[in-house]
Structure formats: structure tokens, C-alpha cells
Design a protein around this motif. Structure first.
Motif, mmCIF file in Angstrom:
data_model
loop_
_atom_site.group_PDB
_atom_site.id
_atom_site.type_symbol
_atom_site.label_atom_id
_atom_site.label_comp_id
_atom_site.label_asym_id
_atom_site.label_seq_id
_atom_site.Cartn_x
_atom_site.Cartn_y
_atom_site.Cartn_z
ATOM 1 N N PRO A 1 -7.326 -30.904 -6.261
ATOM 2 C CA PRO A 1 -6.167 -31.530 -6.905
ATOM 3 C C PRO A 1 -6.614 -32.797 -7.646
ATOM 4 O O PRO A 1 -7.660 -33.374 -7.335
ATOM 5 N N ALA A 2 -5.833 -33.237 -8.599
ATOM 6 C CA ALA A 2 -6.202 -34.354 -9.462
ATOM 7 C C ALA A 2 -6.565 -35.615 -8.686
ATOM 8 O O ALA A 2 -7.544 -36.285 -9.017
ATOM 9 N N ASP A 3 -5.802 -35.946 -7.649
ATOM 10 C CA ASP A 3 -6.094 -37.177 -6.917
ATOM 11 C C ASP A 3 -7.436 -37.096 -6.193
ATOM 12 O O ASP A 3 -8.182 -38.073 -6.120
ATOM 13 N N GLU A 4 -7.781 -35.925 -5.694
ATOM 14 C CA GLU A 4 -9.071 -35.758 -5.028
ATOM 15 C C GLU A 4 -10.215 -35.747 -6.041
ATOM 16 O O GLU A 4 -11.297 -36.270 -5.771
ATOM 17 N N ARG A 5 -9.992 -35.134 -7.221
ATOM 18 C CA ARG A 5 -11.010 -35.183 -8.283
ATOM 19 C C ARG A 5 -11.273 -36.623 -8.688
ATOM 20 O O ARG A 5 -12.412 -37.026 -8.904
ATOM 21 N N SER A 6 -10.209 -37.403 -8.779
ATOM 22 C CA SER A 6 -10.356 -38.813 -9.129
ATOM 23 C C SER A 6 -11.182 -39.547 -8.089
ATOM 24 O O SER A 6 -12.059 -40.347 -8.429
ATOM 25 N N ALA A 7 -10.935 -39.280 -6.822
ATOM 26 C CA ALA A 7 -11.695 -39.929 -5.758
ATOM 27 C C ALA A 7 -13.176 -39.545 -5.840
ATOM 28 O O ALA A 7 -14.058 -40.396 -5.653
ATOM 29 N N VAL A 8 -13.455 -38.290 -6.137
ATOM 30 C CA VAL A 8 -14.846 -37.839 -6.282
ATOM 31 C C VAL A 8 -15.498 -38.544 -7.468
ATOM 32 O O VAL A 8 -16.631 -39.029 -7.372
ATOM 33 N N ALA A 9 -14.778 -38.635 -8.573
ATOM 34 C CA ALA A 9 -15.321 -39.294 -9.765
ATOM 35 C C ALA A 9 -15.654 -40.752 -9.474
ATOM 36 O O ALA A 9 -16.721 -41.242 -9.858
ATOM 37 N N VAL A 10 -14.755 -41.445 -8.802
ATOM 38 C CA VAL A 10 -14.991 -42.848 -8.468
ATOM 39 C C VAL A 10 -16.209 -42.978 -7.555
ATOM 40 O O VAL A 10 -17.060 -43.850 -7.759
ATOM 41 N N ALA A 11 -16.311 -42.108 -6.569
ATOM 42 C CA ALA A 11 -17.452 -42.161 -5.655
ATOM 43 C C ALA A 11 -18.766 -41.917 -6.400
ATOM 44 O O ALA A 11 -19.768 -42.602 -6.147
ATOM 45 N N LEU A 12 -18.755 -40.968 -7.326
ATOM 46 C CA LEU A 12 -19.972 -40.696 -8.096
ATOM 47 C C LEU A 12 -20.341 -41.881 -8.986
ATOM 48 O O LEU A 12 -21.514 -42.268 -9.069
ATOM 49 N N LEU A 13 -19.344 -42.460 -9.644
ATOM 50 C CA LEU A 13 -19.619 -43.626 -10.489
ATOM 51 C C LEU A 13 -20.115 -44.803 -9.657
ATOM 52 O O LEU A 13 -21.042 -45.506 -10.063
ATOM 53 N N ASP A 14 -19.511 -45.008 -8.500
ATOM 54 C CA ASP A 14 -19.962 -46.084 -7.618
ATOM 55 C C ASP A 14 -21.410 -45.866 -7.190
ATOM 56 O O ASP A 14 -22.174 -46.826 -7.061
ATOM 57 N N SER A 15 -21.790 -44.615 -6.985
ATOM 58 C CA SER A 15 -23.161 -44.339 -6.558
ATOM 59 C C SER A 15 -24.168 -44.695 -7.644
ATOM 60 O O SER A 15 -25.327 -44.975 -7.355
ATOM 61 N N LEU A 16 -23.724 -44.705 -8.894
ATOM 62 C CA LEU A 16 -24.624 -45.058 -9.989
ATOM 63 C C LEU A 16 -24.881 -46.555 -10.066
ATOM 64 O O LEU A 16 -25.848 -46.986 -10.681
ATOM 65 N N GLU A 17 -24.021 -47.356 -9.426
ATOM 66 C CA GLU A 17 -24.234 -48.797 -9.437
ATOM 67 C C GLU A 17 -25.559 -49.153 -8.792
ATOM 68 O O GLU A 17 -26.148 -50.172 -9.107
ATOM 69 N N ASN A 18 -26.031 -48.311 -7.894
ATOM 70 C CA ASN A 18 -27.310 -48.558 -7.238
ATOM 71 C C ASN A 18 -28.474 -47.972 -8.022
ATOM 72 O O ASN A 18 -29.615 -48.172 -7.662
ATOM 73 N N ALA A 19 -28.169 -47.247 -9.089
ATOM 74 C CA ALA A 19 -29.226 -46.649 -9.908
ATOM 75 C C ALA A 19 -29.847 -47.735 -10.788
ATOM 76 O O ALA A 19 -29.347 -48.841 -10.901
ATOM 77 N N ASP A 20 -30.927 -47.399 -11.405
ATOM 78 C CA ASP A 20 -31.594 -48.326 -12.310
ATOM 79 C C ASP A 20 -30.637 -48.722 -13.426
ATOM 80 O O ASP A 20 -30.241 -47.903 -14.245
#
Length: 74
Positions: free
Chosen positions: A16-35
């Protein structure tokens, strides 16, 4: 992409859209630790690609008010 990534993407898109949004946010947050430099370079390349498409007439800009209205109607 590879088969594993395709499978994960298919599963995520079925949420569902709200869960997709949560996944997207988690993935973007994980990139904060990337180079940071590689992320910044990727954004520069994406911005250039979008600018070039706009200047070539392949896409058209949409006013923010119209975008907000579309999202609200979903």
C-alpha cells in the motif's frame, strides 16, 4: 538490475502507498551513510539529465500547484 533487485522492487511496489513511502524513506535514509561525494555526483548527473530533457522539449515542467492537486486526488 538483477533478478534479486527486480523481485524486491516487485514486492515493494505491491505494498500500500503508506508502506511504500516508509520503504522509500528507509532506503533514502540508508544512503546518508553512503559516500557523500558519490551521492552528490549522482544528483548532479540526474539534475543535468532532467535539465537536458526539459531543454530538448522531451518533457514539460508542471507547476507545483498542479502537482499538489494531483497528489491530493490520489
Amino acid at each position: 538490475m538483477n533478478a534479486r533487485v527486480d523481485h524486491i522492487l516487485d514486492e515493494a511496489l505491491a505494498l500500500p502507498a503508506d508502506e511504500r513511502s516508509a520503504v522509500a524513506v528507509a532506503l533514502l535514509d540508508s544512503l546518508e551513510n553512503a559516500d557523500t561525494a558519490s551521492v552528490s555526483e549522482a544528483w548532479r548527473a540526474e539534475i543535468k539529465r532532467r535539465r537536458d530533457e526539459l531543454h530538448a522539449g522531451n518533457v514539460r515542467a508542471v507547476p507545483w500547484a498542479e502537482v499538489k492537486q494531483r497528489f491530493r486526488s490520489l
